[in-house]
Design a protein around this motif. Structure first.
Motif, short mmCIF file in Angstrom:
data_model
loop_
_atom_site.label_atom_id
_atom_site.label_comp_id
_atom_site.label_asym_id
_atom_site.label_seq_id
_atom_site.Cartn_x
_atom_site.Cartn_y
_atom_site.Cartn_z
N ASP A 18 0.94 -4.82 0.87
CA ASP A 18 -0.38 -4.44 0.38
C ASP A 18 -1.04 -5.56 -0.41
O ASP A 18 -2.25 -5.75 -0.33
N ALA A 19 -0.25 -6.33 -1.16
CA ALA A 19 -0.82 -7.43 -1.95
C ALA A 19 -1.45 -8.47 -1.04
O ALA A 19 -2.55 -8.97 -1.31
N THR A 21 -2.45 -7.93 2.11
CA THR A 21 -3.56 -7.29 2.80
C THR A 21 -4.82 -7.33 1.96
O THR A 21 -5.89 -7.69 2.44
N GLU A 22 -4.70 -6.96 0.71
CA GLU A 22 -5.87 -6.96 -0.18
C GLU A 22 -6.30 -8.37 -0.55
O GLU A 22 -7.49 -8.67 -0.58
N GLY A 23 -5.35 -9.25 -0.81
CA GLY A 23 -5.68 -10.58 -1.28
C GLY A 23 -6.16 -11.55 -0.22
O GLY A 23 -6.76 -12.57 -0.54
N LYS A 25 -8.04 -10.73 2.70
CA LYS A 25 -9.12 -10.27 3.59
C LYS A 25 -10.20 -11.34 3.77
O LYS A 25 -10.66 -11.57 4.88
N GLU A 26 -10.58 -12.00 2.70
CA GLU A 26 -11.59 -13.06 2.81
C GLU A 26 -11.07 -14.20 3.68
O GLU A 26 -11.78 -14.73 4.52
#
Length: 103
Positions: A18-19, A21-23, A25-26
């Motif tokens: 999850d870290a 995936t969230e971190g 995306k850009e």
């Protein structure tokens, strides 16, 4: 000729899942803008502390250019033991197995 780029490296497990995936995306969106880029499969294995990706580029020159740049980028993110491999894609056999190598 379509070219496959494989990149893998050691990566902190706390930065996966999850870290990541969230971190990232850009970063994922920016990869779509790279010259010659067709596709990427993101890979990670928290058990072995490895991450990376399988990329497809329109040709070897773009794959090599990206491999050099991205190796430096992931090193700055905490990756170690970075390995890159470049392969020509055998399109005839890949077509038989429904592999995707075009945009």
């Amino acid at each position: 000729m379509p070219t496959l780029l494989q990149i893998d490296f050691k990566f902190p497990t706390e930065m996966m899942g999850d870290a990541l995936t969230e971190g990232a995306k850009e970063l994922a969106h920016s990869i779509n803008q790279e010259p010659g880029f067709i596709s990427k499969i993101w890979t990670e294995n928290a058990e072995t502390g490895e991450a990376g990706g399988i990329y497809v580029f329109t040709d070897k020159a773009f794959a090599e250019q990206y491999a050099h740049m991205h190796s430096q980028r992931v090193a700055a993110m905490g990756a170690t033991e970075i390995r890159t491999k470049i392969f020509d894609i055998n399109t005839t056999l890949t077509d038989i197995n429904r592999g995707q190598y075009t945009a």
